[in-house]
Enzyme design. Structure first.
Site, short mmCIF file in Angstrom:
data_model
loop_
_atom_site.label_atom_id
_atom_site.label_comp_id
_atom_site.label_asym_id
_atom_site.label_seq_id
_atom_site.Cartn_x
_atom_site.Cartn_y
_atom_site.Cartn_z
N GLU A 1 -6.02 -7.53 -0.60
CA GLU A 1 -7.00 -7.50 -1.70
C GLU A 1 -7.76 -6.19 -1.74
OE1 GLU A 1 -7.47 -8.69 -4.47
OE2 GLU A 1 -5.92 -10.07 -3.86
C1 LIG Z 1 -0.04 -10.65 4.40
C2 LIG Z 1 -0.22 -9.82 3.17
C3 LIG Z 1 -0.38 -10.44 1.94
C4 LIG Z 1 -0.51 -9.68 0.78
N1 LIG Z 1 -0.59 -10.31 -0.44
C5 LIG Z 1 -0.48 -9.56 -1.58
C6 LIG Z 1 -0.34 -10.20 -2.86
O1 LIG Z 1 -0.35 -11.41 -2.98
N2 LIG Z 1 -0.17 -9.40 -3.93
C7 LIG Z 1 -0.14 -8.05 -3.86
O2 LIG Z 1 0.04 -7.39 -4.89
N3 LIG Z 1 -0.30 -7.42 -2.67
C8 LIG Z 1 -0.47 -8.14 -1.53
N4 LIG Z 1 -0.59 -7.52 -0.31
C9 LIG Z 1 -0.66 -6.07 -0.25
C10 LIG Z 1 -2.03 -5.53 0.14
O3 LIG Z 1 -2.96 -5.77 -0.87
C11 LIG Z 1 -1.86 -4.04 0.49
O4 LIG Z 1 -1.15 -3.99 1.72
C12 LIG Z 1 -3.18 -3.32 0.62
O5 LIG Z 1 -3.80 -3.23 -0.64
C13 LIG Z 1 -3.03 -1.91 1.19
O6 LIG Z 1 -1.96 -1.20 0.63
P1 LIG Z 1 -0.89 -0.50 1.60
O7 LIG Z 1 -0.42 -1.51 2.57
O8 LIG Z 1 0.12 0.19 0.77
O9 LIG Z 1 -1.73 0.57 2.41
P2 LIG Z 1 -2.04 2.08 1.97
O10 LIG Z 1 -2.51 2.10 0.57
O11 LIG Z 1 -0.88 2.94 2.34
O12 LIG Z 1 -3.27 2.43 2.92
C14 LIG Z 1 -3.13 2.79 4.28
C15 LIG Z 1 -4.50 3.21 4.83
O13 LIG Z 1 -5.00 4.35 4.10
C16 LIG Z 1 -6.26 4.06 3.54
N5 LIG Z 1 -6.36 4.70 2.23
C17 LIG Z 1 -5.43 4.69 1.24
N6 LIG Z 1 -5.89 5.38 0.16
C18 LIG Z 1 -7.13 5.82 0.48
C19 LIG Z 1 -8.13 6.58 -0.21
N7 LIG Z 1 -7.96 7.00 -1.47
N8 LIG Z 1 -9.29 6.84 0.43
C20 LIG Z 1 -9.51 6.40 1.69
N9 LIG Z 1 -8.60 5.68 2.38
C21 LIG Z 1 -7.43 5.38 1.79
C22 LIG Z 1 -6.32 2.54 3.43
O14 LIG Z 1 -7.66 2.07 3.43
C23 LIG Z 1 -5.56 2.12 4.68
O15 LIG Z 1 -6.41 2.16 5.79
C24 LIG Z 1 -0.52 -8.27 0.87
C25 LIG Z 1 -0.38 -7.65 2.11
C26 LIG Z 1 -0.21 -8.39 3.25
C27 LIG Z 1 -0.02 -7.69 4.56
#
Ligand SMILES: Cc1cc2nc3c(=O)[nH]c(=O)nc-3n(C[C@H](O)[C@H](O)[C@H](O)COP(=O)(O)OP(=O)(O)OC[C@H]3O[C@@H](n4cnc5c(N)ncnc54)[C@H](O)[C@@H]3O)c2cc1C
Length: 572
Positions: A426
């Protein structure tokens, strides 16, 4: 493990702290039969359902998990029957729009029901939580025809929903999504693409699953939102296919799916290119819900830890020199009090946020715009502060168990694993904090923050029972936060907001919890509550032991500039 819903605290918040019954009669669409007795009866029923029906499935759901075979997902034993019973009891449509067969209950009641369900089982509750969030989004932005077709079945629990945003190259930054939509006719499109990490994307709980999918219409770089059902109205399969499920650290009973949309029929929700702002209706709903997941886990962890601490004999009482239970040791008391003080203040903030959501929907012309801004301001705080403190609290509870807390049998390690994800999905908590500081405060030139603080300060000015010195401390801290926000605004650097956002949000979070402690204490005294004594102990503990965190975060805020961004990237 058994879970006892904290009903007396919940009722105290609704009745004495927030005077819910003074609002409800003036809210159109709120169920006209609602008064405090009815609300309390709903809480009692929810408490029974969550502890007697949902909670007993939680342990096995972790052990057994979901299983995947040939595109089909099987949920853990008991989930299908439990979901049926959950739906038949009307819990799915509790806060839904009565025009489409929802029950029309206010959100300030809904947040408490959500808390009980999450306390009982994180994994089970996610299925209904996503459905309620999707229904809210459809109700707010979809065409009348889509509302009539989908809302009654989502509210009744016959169908469920999923939120499909994330792709392998688009997580925090959704503008990179690659899923495509090709217009076929009117508002109908063919959707193609792959989404990852989709909670409840596929499962066996309901006969249809409604996906809200973000995609880009051909030749348009903007993001649009589509309703993509697994099965169409004529019952034909819509090529919504789960290709695998994830194996996770926790939340094993929740299906996290890789979803493929293979020319699936989708209906546009809202205007083309405005998909993200429509999806924000669902995301904001889920953000509060996920915050409540963190809060709910703190409550369950406290209950487990306090029972254990009273039973476990270890060491001697320093005064009586007799063998004692560990609850008599100062360090164990510190841990238990920390969890309880954070959880009770968090619950107050969650009901307050629920009230703002209700006022933004049902309030009068003056109330609506203010409450809407306050709920937008508070959403990232509830999501990240509840879940960051949630992990801390569950780990403290695990610590109370000593070595036994590391052993699966204790039950506490499952709560630690299940709660960890709430800081990540989220929108990560880092992203929430940036949203709070950069968008909700700096971009807004502190206007809403100042209005919010003004309201809090004027409430405190009327307090008669609590120590005014503590009120002054809360006011002083808010003033420092406003001044710092103004300094950050003047520098107008996004790097600056980015690097100090978490400290800003944490300082705000600990300070607002201070306010809610004073509010609860004031109301406990003024309504002559039997809980006065405990509220006084907990408030004293909060101000002595946890309120100093505000100073720590404010201090960090004043010196972040050089130390965080100074080291060149190549030196990492
Ligand atoms: C169990 C699980 C259930 C999920 N359920 C859903 C779902 O139902 N629907 C859905 O659409 N998604 C879902 N997700 C996805 C989830 O919302 C994303 O994993 C999350 O938003 C982070 O995206 P990412 O994993 O690509 O991390 P990234 O975006 O790659 O981020 C990696 C790190 O970099 C930091 N970061 C990235 N950009 C910035 C910035 N501009 N400034 C500062 N820091 C930054 C982040 O805070 C994080 O610490 C789920 C994920 C999991 C693991």
């Amino acid at each position: 493990m058994s879970y006892n819903a904290p009903l007396s605290d919940m009722k105290f918040l609704l009745k004495d702290v927030f005077h819910a019954d003074t609002f409800w009669p003036y809210f159109p669409y709120i169920n006209e039969n609602l008064d405090l007795d009815t609300a309390f009866a709903i809480l009692d029923e929810s408490a029974k359902f969550s502890s007697d029906v949902v909670q007993p499935l939680n342990r096995n759901s972790d052990e057994q998990g979901v299983t995947f075979s040939s595109g089909e997902v099987k949920t853990p034993d008991g989930f299908v029957e439990c979901y049926k019973s959950f739906s038949e009891s009307g819990w799915g449509g509790l806060c839904g729009n009565p025009e489409y067969e929802g029950t029309g209950m206010p959100k300030m009641l809904g947040v408490l029901v959500d808390e009980m369900n999450y306390s009982a089982s994180n994994a089970f509750t996610l299925y209904s939580s996503l459905t309620a969030g999707a229904a809210l989004c459809i109700d707010s932005h979809a065409s009348e025809q889509l509302k009539q077709t989908y809302l009654p079945k989502l509210y009744s629990g016959e169908w469920s929903a999923a939120m499909a945003m994330t792709e392998s190259d688009a997580g925090s930054d959704l503008k990179n999504i690659k899923s495509k939509a090709i217009l076929i006719s009117d508002d109908q499109y063919k959707i193609s693409g792959t989404k990852i990490f989709i909670t409840a994307g596929e499962h066996d709980l309901t006969s249809n699953i409604i996906h809200l999918v973000l995609a880009k219409v051909q030749n348009d770089e903007r993001i649009s939102l589509f309703l993509v059902p697994k099965f169409l109205n004529d019952s034909s399969f819509n090529h919504v296919i789960a290709s695998s499920i994830e194996h996770k650290m926790g939340l094993n009973g929740s299906a996290t799916c890789v979803m493929n949309y293979d020319g699936s029929l989708g209906y546009l929700i809202g205007e083309q290119g405005k998909g993200l702002s429509c999806m924000f209706t669902m995301m904001n709903y889920e953000r509060l819900a996920i915050g409540i997941q963190g809060l709910a886990n703190s409550e369950t962890a406290y209950q487990l830890a306090v029972n254990y601490a009273k039973d476990r004999q270890q060491g001697t009482n320093p005064v009586s020199k007799q063998p004692c239970s560990i609850v008599e040791h100062g360090d164990v008391r510190r841990m238990l009090l920390t969890i309880r003080a954070l959880t009770e203040a968090g619950r107050a903030l969650s009901v307050y946020t629920g009230l703002q959501l209700d006022l933004s929907k049902y309030g009068d012309k003056v109330q609506q715009p203010i409450a809407s801004k306050f709920s937008q301001l508070l959403t990232p705080v509830t999501k990240s502060f509840f879940t960051d403190r949630g992990l801390e609290c569950t780990i403290l509870a695990q610590q109370v168990f000593g070595g036994h807390g590391y052993i699966r049998e204790s039950g506490i390690e499952q709560i630690v694993r299940d709660t960890r994800i709430a800081q990540i999905y989220e929108g990560t908590n880092g992203i929430q904090a940036i949203d709070f500081l950069a968008r909700k405060i700096v971009h807004d030139k502190q206007i809403v923050l100042c209005q919010f603080v003004e309201q809090i300060n004027s409430n405190m000015a009327e307090f008669e029972f609590v120590d005014q010195k503590l009120c002054s401390l809360v006011m002083k801290n808010f003033k420092t936060l406003i001044d710092l926000a103004s300094v950050i605004s003047k520098k107008s650097s996004s790097t600056l907001s980015n690097s100090c956002a978490v400290n800003f949000l944490d300082a705000f979070g600990y300070n607002i919890y201070g306010y809610f402690w004073l509010l609860m204490l004031e109301k406990a005294y003024s309504s002559n509550q039997h809980s006065c004594e405990n509220k006084q102990y907990l408030c004293n503990f909060y101000f002595d032991q946890l309120m100093p965190n505000v100073d720590l975060h404010l201090k960090r805020l004043q010196s972040f500039d050089n130390s965080i961004m100074a080291m060149p990237i190549e030196n990492f």
